[in-house]
Design a protein around this motif. Sequence first.
Motif, short mmCIF file in Angstrom:
data_model
loop_
_atom_site.label_atom_id
_atom_site.label_comp_id
_atom_site.label_asym_id
_atom_site.label_seq_id
_atom_site.Cartn_x
_atom_site.Cartn_y
_atom_site.Cartn_z
N LYS B 155 1.11 -1.22 -0.01
CA LYS B 155 -0.01 -0.08 -0.10
C LYS B 155 0.89 1.23 0.00
O LYS B 155 1.83 1.21 0.82
N THR B 156 0.67 2.22 -0.99
CA THR B 156 1.62 3.24 -1.10
C THR B 156 0.96 4.65 -0.80
O THR B 156 -0.14 4.80 -1.08
N PHE B 157 1.60 5.48 0.10
CA PHE B 157 0.82 6.68 0.41
C PHE B 157 1.69 7.61 0.23
O PHE B 157 3.00 7.85 0.33
N LEU B 158 1.17 8.62 -0.43
CA LEU B 158 1.85 10.02 -0.64
C LEU B 158 1.45 11.27 0.54
O LEU B 158 0.41 11.53 0.38
N ALA B 159 2.34 11.26 1.42
CA ALA B 159 2.09 11.87 2.45
C ALA B 159 2.68 13.45 2.40
O ALA B 159 3.69 13.56 2.52
N ALA B 160 1.89 14.32 2.29
CA ALA B 160 2.25 15.59 1.97
C ALA B 160 2.46 16.39 3.43
O ALA B 160 1.48 16.35 4.16
N THR B 161 3.83 16.61 3.76
CA THR B 161 4.01 17.29 5.11
C THR B 161 4.32 18.97 4.66
O THR B 161 4.21 19.30 3.67
N ASP B 183 -7.96 20.20 -3.65
CA ASP B 183 -7.49 20.94 -4.93
C ASP B 183 -5.90 20.79 -4.95
O ASP B 183 -5.53 20.53 -6.18
N PHE B 184 -5.11 20.50 -3.93
CA PHE B 184 -3.83 20.52 -3.85
C PHE B 184 -3.68 18.69 -4.72
O PHE B 184 -2.87 18.96 -5.54
N TRP B 185 -4.45 17.94 -4.37
CA TRP B 185 -4.51 16.64 -5.08
C TRP B 185 -4.58 16.76 -6.38
O TRP B 185 -4.14 15.68 -6.99
N LYS B 186 -5.19 17.55 -6.99
CA LYS B 186 -5.75 17.62 -8.41
C LYS B 186 -4.50 18.64 -9.26
O LYS B 186 -4.86 18.89 -10.34
N CYS B 205 -3.39 9.32 -0.63
CA CYS B 205 -3.01 10.70 -0.17
C CYS B 205 -3.28 11.01 0.85
O CYS B 205 -4.58 11.06 1.31
N ILE B 206 -2.38 11.41 1.82
CA ILE B 206 -2.67 12.05 3.11
C ILE B 206 -1.95 13.43 3.26
O ILE B 206 -0.91 13.64 2.69
N ALA B 207 -2.20 14.36 4.12
CA ALA B 207 -1.56 15.65 4.36
C ALA B 207 -1.64 15.99 5.73
O ALA B 207 -2.65 15.60 6.89
N GLY B 208 -0.59 16.92 6.01
CA GLY B 208 -0.42 17.50 7.42
C GLY B 208 0.72 18.11 7.88
O GLY B 208 1.40 18.56 6.67
N SER B 209 1.13 18.05 9.07
CA SER B 209 2.39 18.72 9.41
C SER B 209 3.00 17.85 10.55
O SER B 209 2.32 17.44 11.23
N HIS B 218 -1.61 13.55 14.45
CA HIS B 218 -2.80 13.54 13.57
C HIS B 218 -2.32 13.00 12.37
O HIS B 218 -3.07 12.14 11.66
N LEU B 219 -1.13 13.22 12.02
CA LEU B 219 -0.62 12.69 10.58
C LEU B 219 -0.36 11.05 10.62
O LEU B 219 -0.95 10.35 9.80
N VAL B 220 0.08 10.67 11.74
CA VAL B 220 0.28 9.29 12.16
C VAL B 220 -1.17 8.52 12.28
O VAL B 220 -1.33 7.29 11.66
#
Lengths: 182, 229
Positions: B155-161, B183-186, B205-209, B218-220
């Motif tokens: 399973k692959t995740f693109l995690a935007a930090t 919108d970012f993912w698009k 895709c997941i995102a956070g800081s 939150h991200l984990v």
Amino acid sequence: MNSRLVMKAQALDNAAPDDYWLDGRSLAADDHHGRQCVTNMIASVAAEGKYRLSLQGAELITSRRHFLVQILSEQRDNLGRRAPIVSCGVLSAGNGLARADLEVLAKLRDFSTEIGRTLDAEQVQALASAFAELARKRVLRRAAVVVGTLVAISALLIVVRGEGQNDAVEQTGNRTFAKELR
Amino acid sequence: MPLPLWAASLAASAVVSAVAGAVAWRHRNNFKDELKGKVITVLGPRGAGKTTLVTFLSKGELPVEYVSTAKPEKFGGRSIEMNDLQLVLQTIVDVPGDKHSYVEWERQYKKADVVCYLVDASKIQISDDAYIKLVSSEMRNLGDWLREREADPPKTFLAATHCDLIPEYVNLPYAGKHTFLDDFWKTPAVEQFVLRAGGQKHVRCIAGSLATKRGAEHLVGELLHEVRR
């Protein structure tokens, strides 16, 4: 590559090519093979090695006869992170172990100067002490091996000599018995 | 922000073992089937937050001082508590982000059940061409490695930090953040990343800081939630 001294430092802007050294010679940015070999050597020792020192970023790791040193420079990268310099090579053999290993630290200084970095003085001192301690342990281990070998050889000689004397007594006894029979 | 209920329910019986930029999770209760023995590999360019995430997973805290990763680093043997979630970490190895470490990345990728590729969203947001090119190239590597694992894809995740560095995102209310991320993912660059890494079938895709402990939790949490989906 195994007998060589390599060094690697990450570019502070995290974009330019990293700095690589192989036996005091800078590796060109397009020397992908050389750079890959250096990285693989570092990764291998890091993965298999035993930590001899780990103190606020300064590290000494050994794996069989290889060592890996990490030391932080005073400079930070463009993300504000401390920037380490890593060196990897083969531990010296023979006499003067500590002196030879300490030369690694001198070469680290040369490398850091060439790429415009300043090594953390406390970390240099900590690594020098760790190298000295490592050399002391290796000298003791070598002495223990020599003493152990001598003891084993002596024991073997005693056993062989004892068996030889028994054989001689037995042969003398046999000759005497033969004479008596005649 | 407390962890969601599903995460809290992992509680004391959650056991994590981790490998390499990579983390293996062993769970014994509700998530036994989904997460037992999973290996999660954390990859990404320099400064994307790999060490921060790995440190958080191994210590339950963010790094006190940030040091760039120059060689693979082993951690392990700690248990961490994150609100009601308790994890026991067995082994974890952090990997450097330079391109000569791709050999190590590939080694870890091949062992992984879950691959988490971190990317600095703030650089994508300002259209940093060099960064986008680098990420694009690395996502292509992921796609190539994925083809070698067609029978057993991770399973692959693109995690935007680094979303905290995007002013438009920070100033939005909670609901607005979701719209922003949709919108970012698009954006064409991100769509390319997903496509190169295997397409939407394989990449989520997941995102956070990771700038604060709460953000890291939150991200984990979001990652674990997606892993068991």
